[in-house]
Design a protein around this motif. Structure first.
Motif, PDB file in Angstrom:
ATOM      1  N   SER A 115       0.834  -1.208   0.000  1.00 32.12           N
ATOM      2  CA  SER A 115       0.000   0.000   0.000  1.00 32.12           C
ATOM      3  C   SER A 115       0.861   1.246   0.000  1.00 32.12           C
ATOM      4  CB  SER A 115      -0.940   0.022   1.206  1.00 32.12           C
ATOM      5  OG  SER A 115      -1.001  -1.195   1.825  1.00 32.12           O
ATOM      6  N   GLY A 116       2.089   1.148   0.514  1.00 32.13           N
ATOM      7  CA  GLY A 116       2.961   2.306   0.487  1.00 32.13           C
ATOM      8  C   GLY A 116       3.645   2.452  -0.849  1.00 32.13           C
ATOM      9  N   ALA A 117       4.603   1.571  -1.116  1.00 34.86           N
ATOM     10  CA  ALA A 117       5.509   1.807  -2.244  1.00 34.86           C
ATOM     11  C   ALA A 117       4.871   1.512  -3.585  1.00 34.86           C
ATOM     12  CB  ALA A 117       6.760   0.964  -2.056  1.00 34.86           C
ATOM     13  N   ILE A 118       4.301   0.302  -3.731  1.00 34.60           N
ATOM     14  CA  ILE A 118       3.910  -0.122  -5.075  1.00 34.60           C
ATOM     15  C   ILE A 118       2.726   0.680  -5.586  1.00 34.60           C
ATOM     16  CG2 ILE A 118       2.955  -2.076  -6.349  1.00 34.60           C
ATOM     17  CD1 ILE A 118       4.838  -3.868  -4.910  1.00 34.60           C
ATOM     18  N   VAL A 119       1.725   0.912  -4.703  1.00 33.92           N
ATOM     19  CA  VAL A 119       0.555   1.668  -5.167  1.00 33.92           C
ATOM     20  C   VAL A 119       0.939   3.107  -5.487  1.00 33.92           C
ATOM     21  CG1 VAL A 119      -1.677   2.542  -4.475  1.00 33.92           C
ATOM     22  CG2 VAL A 119      -1.102   0.211  -4.020  1.00 33.92           C
ATOM     23  N   VAL A 120       1.851   3.686  -4.685  1.00 39.47           N
ATOM     24  CA  VAL A 120       2.297   5.047  -4.984  1.00 39.47           C
ATOM     25  C   VAL A 120       2.974   5.091  -6.348  1.00 39.47           C
ATOM     26  CG1 VAL A 120       3.979   6.782  -4.323  1.00 39.47           C
ATOM     27  CG2 VAL A 120       2.454   5.847  -2.626  1.00 39.47           C
ATOM     28  N   LEU A 121       3.776   4.045  -6.636  1.00 40.54           N
ATOM     29  CA  LEU A 121       4.445   3.976  -7.935  1.00 40.54           C
ATOM     30  C   LEU A 121       3.425   3.900  -9.070  1.00 40.54           C
ATOM     31  CD1 LEU A 121       7.470   3.907  -8.309  1.00 40.54           C
ATOM     32  CD2 LEU A 121       7.350   1.458  -8.604  1.00 40.54           C
ATOM     33  N   VAL A 122       2.403   3.040  -8.878  1.00 39.07           N
ATOM     34  CA  VAL A 122       1.386   2.886  -9.923  1.00 39.07           C
ATOM     35  C   VAL A 122       0.636   4.196 -10.130  1.00 39.07           C
ATOM     36  CG1 VAL A 122      -0.754   1.725 -10.511  1.00 39.07           C
ATOM     37  CG2 VAL A 122       1.098   0.416  -9.548  1.00 39.07           C
ATOM     38  N   LEU A 123       0.196   4.831  -9.029  1.00 41.70           N
ATOM     39  CA  LEU A 123      -0.547   6.090  -9.163  1.00 41.70           C
ATOM     40  C   LEU A 123       0.328   7.163  -9.794  1.00 41.70           C
ATOM     41  CD1 LEU A 123      -2.568   6.240  -5.850  1.00 41.70           C
ATOM     42  CD2 LEU A 123      -3.362   5.702  -8.116  1.00 41.70           C
ATOM     43  N   PHE A 124       1.608   7.154  -9.438  1.00 45.42           N
ATOM     44  CA  PHE A 124       2.538   8.130 -10.011  1.00 45.42           C
ATOM     45  C   PHE A 124       2.623   7.966 -11.526  1.00 45.42           C
ATOM     46  CE2 PHE A 124       6.838   9.688 -10.885  1.00 45.42           C
ATOM     47  CZ  PHE A 124       6.740  10.929 -10.301  1.00 45.42           C
ATOM     48  N   VAL A 125       2.717   6.705 -11.982  1.00 42.93           N
ATOM     49  CA  VAL A 125       2.805   6.482 -13.427  1.00 42.93           C
ATOM     50  C   VAL A 125       1.489   6.857 -14.103  1.00 42.93           C
ATOM     51  CG1 VAL A 125       3.003   4.688 -15.174  1.00 42.93           C
ATOM     52  CG2 VAL A 125       4.609   4.778 -13.303  1.00 42.93           C
TER      53      VAL A 125
END
Lengths: 109, 162
Positions: free
Chosen positions: B57-67
């Motif tokens: 919920s921290g790193a991977i989702v932030v990465l996806v939303l960022f992209v």
């Protein structure tokens, strides 16, 4: 057939059931959506389903430490997969101006 | 409690499947990951629950939303050609697999016979750390190397001219 009450209270079967349903939903996401980013989310859901099954069986075996160590490694590989996968999406967008997997058909005969 | 977290997990996953807006789908994925973390807590494994929240919920989702926001791809692109067979086919495959899975789990004698062993207490980080560095030191180093290689690979993939 078993009664549903122990499953709803969360015995091993309940967790395995949730893991399998989560996997199936992830598969449905990958198969039915066209946007690469959503398909990527489906892959993440499937990976999570595998983790739930792993830790549920570990709990049934007396909360083995090995399973948590394995989970740690799986998480590390999942982070790598996420970074490379999103880099590929950005690369695809740069090449084709699209995030639609149907339009990424350069290798099609 | 188990039923609540299981429902949260499956509801989040289903809304990822049917959500049109990609940002909302990403937030539904956060919901799913929190549900899974709750399941890990109920499995008396708070280490895994903390890792799940931090990494997924921290790193991977932030990465996806960022992209998603970087490519400004909030909306799904209109289809080049409509393929309803794909949608129906995948729904049929998923439903068949789900029915089979439910049937197998409910009728499996192996899982009914499996009684959970007694445990000392919840999983703690001390045990995991000792096991990690005693038994899996090489694998740990290889994982670090893999993360480094991934970082370089991701930069090389998106950089225009190296």
């Amino acid at each position: 057939m078993t009664s549903l009450t122990p499953i709803l209270q969360g015995n091993l079967q309940g967790y395995i059931l949730v893991a399998l349903l989560l996997f199936v939903i992830g598969l449905f996401v990958v198969l039915s959506r066209r946007t690469v980013l959503i398909q990527f989310m489906g892959v993440e859901l499937m990976l999570n389903a595998a983790n739930v099954a792993l830790l549920a069986f570990a709990r049934a075996r007396g909360n083995d430490v090995q399973a948590t160590v394995f989970y740690l490694f799986i998480i590390a590989v999942a982070a790598c997969e996420a970074a490379v996968g999103l880099a590929l999406v950005v690369g695809l967008f740069r090449l084709r101006q699209t995030t639609d997997s149907d339009r990424a058909d350069a290798l099609k005969l | 409690m188990f039923a609540i977290f299981a429902l949260i997990t499956l509801f989040g996953a289903l809304s990822v499947a049917f959500q049109k807006n990609l940002v909302v789908a990403g937030l539904c994925m956060v919901l799913t990951f929190f549900g899974v973390a709750g399941l890990y807590l109920l499995l008396s494994n708070p280490v895994a629950a903390a890792l799940q929240i931090i990494v997924y919920s921290g790193a991977i989702v932030v990465l996806v939303l960022f992209v998603i926001m970087l490519l400004s791809a909030h909306e799904e692109e209109p289809a080049g050609r409509t393929m309803p067979i794909q949608r129906w086919g995948s729904a049929v495959v998923a439903l068949a697999l789900a029915a089979g899975a439910v049937r197998v789990v409910l009728t499996s004698g192996f899982m009914q016979a499996m009684k959970p062993l007694k445990i000392q207490g919840p999983m703690n980080l001390n045990l995991v750390g000792v096991e990690l560095f005693r038994g899996h030191l090489v694998a740990f180093e290889v994982a670090g190397l893999l993360l480094l290689a991934t970082m370089i690979g991701a930069v090389a993939l998106v950089k225009k001219d190296l």
